[in-house]
Design a protein around this motif. Structure first.
Motif, PDB file in Angstrom:
ATOM      1  N   PHE A   1     -13.690  17.455 -16.921  1.00 16.80           N
ATOM      2  CA  PHE A   1     -14.353  16.249 -16.182  1.00 16.80           C
ATOM      3  C   PHE A   1     -15.557  17.103 -15.570  1.00 16.80           C
ATOM      4  O   PHE A   1     -15.652  18.050 -15.113  1.00 16.80           O
ATOM      5  CB  PHE A   1     -13.179  15.720 -15.409  1.00 16.80           C
ATOM      6  N   ARG A   2     -16.386  16.170 -15.089  1.00 19.95           N
ATOM      7  CA  ARG A   2     -17.437  16.411 -14.128  1.00 19.95           C
ATOM      8  C   ARG A   2     -17.386  15.545 -12.826  1.00 19.95           C
ATOM      9  O   ARG A   2     -17.126  14.133 -13.213  1.00 19.95           O
ATOM     10  CB  ARG A   2     -18.958  16.113 -14.711  1.00 19.95           C
ATOM     11  N   GLY A   3     -17.824  16.266 -11.807  1.00 12.88           N
ATOM     12  CA  GLY A   3     -17.445  14.941 -10.526  1.00 12.88           C
ATOM     13  C   GLY A   3     -16.238  15.227 -10.040  1.00 12.88           C
ATOM     14  O   GLY A   3     -15.732  15.945  -9.422  1.00 12.88           O
ATOM     15  N   GLU A   4     -15.318  14.162 -10.381  1.00 14.44           N
ATOM     16  CA  GLU A   4     -14.267  13.612 -10.046  1.00 14.44           C
ATOM     17  C   GLU A   4     -13.161  13.443 -11.106  1.00 14.44           C
ATOM     18  O   GLU A   4     -13.353  12.812 -11.944  1.00 14.44           O
ATOM     19  CB  GLU A   4     -14.175  12.632  -9.040  1.00 14.44           C
ATOM     20  N   LEU A   5     -11.921  13.831 -10.859  1.00 14.51           N
ATOM     21  CA  LEU A   5     -10.798  13.470 -11.563  1.00 14.51           C
ATOM     22  C   LEU A   5      -9.849  12.503 -11.133  1.00 14.51           C
ATOM     23  O   LEU A   5      -9.335  12.634  -9.823  1.00 14.51           O
ATOM     24  CB  LEU A   5      -9.992  14.754 -11.957  1.00 14.51           C
ATOM     25  N   ALA A   6      -9.640  11.262 -11.745  1.00 13.09           N
ATOM     26  CA  ALA A   6      -8.759  10.443 -11.098  1.00 13.09           C
ATOM     27  C   ALA A   6      -7.341  10.580 -11.754  1.00 13.09           C
ATOM     28  O   ALA A   6      -7.197  10.668 -12.917  1.00 13.09           O
ATOM     29  CB  ALA A   6      -9.283   9.066 -11.474  1.00 13.09           C
ATOM     30  N   ILE A   7      -6.369  10.714 -10.957  1.00 12.11           N
ATOM     31  CA  ILE A   7      -4.917  10.960 -11.189  1.00 12.11           C
ATOM     32  C   ILE A   7      -4.282   9.733 -10.726  1.00 12.11           C
ATOM     33  O   ILE A   7      -4.008   9.472  -9.516  1.00 12.11           O
ATOM     34  CB  ILE A   7      -4.401  12.263 -10.538  1.00 12.11           C
ATOM     35  N   ARG A   8      -3.530   9.191 -11.623  1.00 11.11           N
ATOM     36  CA  ARG A   8      -2.924   7.713 -11.383  1.00 11.11           C
ATOM     37  C   ARG A   8      -1.278   8.010 -11.558  1.00 11.11           C
ATOM     38  O   ARG A   8      -0.824   8.686 -12.459  1.00 11.11           O
ATOM     39  CB  ARG A   8      -3.322   6.756 -12.397  1.00 11.11           C
ATOM     40  N   LEU A   9      -0.743   7.640 -10.309  1.00  8.92           N
ATOM     41  CA  LEU A   9       0.692   7.670 -10.395  1.00  8.92           C
ATOM     42  C   LEU A   9       1.443   6.296 -10.178  1.00  8.92           C
ATOM     43  O   LEU A   9       0.980   5.680  -9.456  1.00  8.92           O
ATOM     44  CB  LEU A   9       1.109   8.515  -9.222  1.00  8.92           C
ATOM     45  N   GLY A  10       2.289   6.124 -11.275  1.00  9.84           N
ATOM     46  CA  GLY A  10       2.957   4.655 -11.182  1.00  9.84           C
ATOM     47  C   GLY A  10       4.540   5.148 -11.055  1.00  9.84           C
ATOM     48  O   GLY A  10       4.979   5.456 -11.948  1.00  9.84           O
ATOM     49  N   VAL A  11       5.117   4.795  -9.822  1.00 14.99           N
ATOM     50  CA  VAL A  11       6.606   5.113  -9.643  1.00 14.99           C
ATOM     51  C   VAL A  11       7.199   3.945  -9.068  1.00 14.99           C
ATOM     52  O   VAL A  11       6.754   3.237  -8.408  1.00 14.99           O
ATOM     53  CB  VAL A  11       6.495   6.194  -8.639  1.00 14.99           C
ATOM     54  N   SER A  12       8.274   3.512  -9.743  1.00 15.19           N
ATOM     55  CA  SER A  12       8.818   2.140  -9.543  1.00 15.19           C
ATOM     56  C   SER A  12       9.454   2.208  -8.161  1.00 15.19           C
ATOM     57  O   SER A  12       9.828   1.136  -7.634  1.00 15.19           O
ATOM     58  CB  SER A  12       9.857   1.884 -10.618  1.00 15.19           C
ATOM     59  N   GLU A  13       9.709   3.429  -7.581  1.00 12.02           N
ATOM     60  CA  GLU A  13      10.484   3.336  -6.149  1.00 12.02           C
ATOM     61  C   GLU A  13       9.823   4.594  -5.539  1.00 12.02           C
ATOM     62  O   GLU A  13       9.570   5.364  -5.981  1.00 12.02           O
ATOM     63  CB  GLU A  13      11.972   3.397  -6.320  1.00 12.02           C
ATOM     64  N   PRO A  14       9.774   4.620  -4.261  1.00 10.69           N
ATOM     65  CA  PRO A  14       9.388   5.697  -3.470  1.00 10.69           C
ATOM     66  C   PRO A  14      10.359   6.924  -3.661  1.00 10.69           C
ATOM     67  O   PRO A  14      11.425   6.715  -3.755  1.00 10.69           O
ATOM     68  CB  PRO A  14       9.359   5.189  -1.648  1.00 10.69           C
ATOM     69  N   SER A  15       9.651   7.829  -3.755  1.00 11.96           N
ATOM     70  CA  SER A  15      10.260   9.086  -3.950  1.00 11.96           C
ATOM     71  C   SER A  15       9.470  10.357  -3.488  1.00 11.96           C
ATOM     72  O   SER A  15       8.519  10.034  -3.087  1.00 11.96           O
ATOM     73  CB  SER A  15      10.903   9.126  -5.374  1.00 11.96           C
ATOM     74  N   ASN A  16      10.111  11.624  -3.277  1.00 10.55           N
ATOM     75  CA  ASN A  16       9.250  12.512  -3.066  1.00 10.55           C
ATOM     76  C   ASN A  16       8.291  12.972  -4.077  1.00 10.55           C
ATOM     77  O   ASN A  16       8.480  12.921  -5.467  1.00 10.55           O
ATOM     78  CB  ASN A  16      10.284  13.867  -2.883  1.00 10.55           C
ATOM     79  N   ARG A  17       6.950  13.033  -3.763  1.00 13.69           N
ATOM     80  CA  ARG A  17       5.861  13.426  -4.846  1.00 13.69           C
ATOM     81  C   ARG A  17       5.191  14.598  -4.217  1.00 13.69           C
ATOM     82  O   ARG A  17       4.749  14.709  -3.011  1.00 13.69           O
ATOM     83  CB  ARG A  17       5.300  12.094  -4.883  1.00 13.69           C
ATOM     84  N   SER A  18       4.433  15.107  -5.274  1.00 12.10           N
ATOM     85  CA  SER A  18       3.791  16.421  -4.924  1.00 12.10           C
ATOM     86  C   SER A  18       2.693  16.404  -6.138  1.00 12.10           C
ATOM     87  O   SER A  18       3.008  16.265  -7.360  1.00 12.10           O
ATOM     88  CB  SER A  18       4.235  17.513  -5.033  1.00 12.10           C
ATOM     89  N   VAL A  19       1.488  16.534  -5.704  1.00 11.00           N
ATOM     90  CA  VAL A  19       0.438  16.709  -6.772  1.00 11.00           C
ATOM     91  C   VAL A  19      -0.577  17.894  -6.444  1.00 11.00           C
ATOM     92  O   VAL A  19      -0.910  18.088  -5.293  1.00 11.00           O
ATOM     93  CB  VAL A  19      -0.619  15.504  -7.104  1.00 11.00           C
ATOM     94  N   LYS A  20      -0.382  18.759  -7.193  1.00 12.11           N
ATOM     95  CA  LYS A  20      -0.983  20.309  -6.917  1.00 12.11           C
ATOM     96  C   LYS A  20      -1.899  20.605  -8.197  1.00 12.11           C
ATOM     97  O   LYS A  20      -1.769  20.290  -9.273  1.00 12.11           O
ATOM     98  CB  LYS A  20       0.010  21.444  -6.923  1.00 12.11           C
TER      99      LYS A  20
END
Length: 80
Positions: A1-20
């Motif tokens: 990718f150039r510039g920016e990378l879009a990362i989409r998360l679709g989770v049915s219920e709130p939970s602990n999340r981490s993106v590294k």
């Protein structure tokens, strides 16, 4: 990718999340803030945790949700 990378998360219920974003040695380059809503779109602009542009190359996007982890390679081409 150039510039920016879009990362989409679709989770049915709130939970602990981490993106590294990791370098090839497994070191954390950047950790993205994840809101508590069920659906999120995060953007990585190719910078490290200090706001410096990273070198072009292969990085790994590690997403952890509710105790499960998925890691995918991404190629940063530079020029943010």
């Amino acid at each position: 990718f150039r510039g920016e990378l879009a990362i989409r998360l679709g989770v049915s219920e709130p939970s602990n999340r981490s993106v590294k974003l990791l370098d090839r040695a497994g070191r954390v380059v950047r950790e993205l803030a994840v809101e508590t809503g069920a659906h999120n779109q995060l953007v990585w602009d190719g910078t490290d945790r200090l706001g410096r542009e990273v070198s072009p190359g292969v990085y790994f996007c590690q997403v952890e949700v509710g105790g499960r982890s998925v890691t995918r390679p991404v190629v940063y081409l530079g020029e943010r």
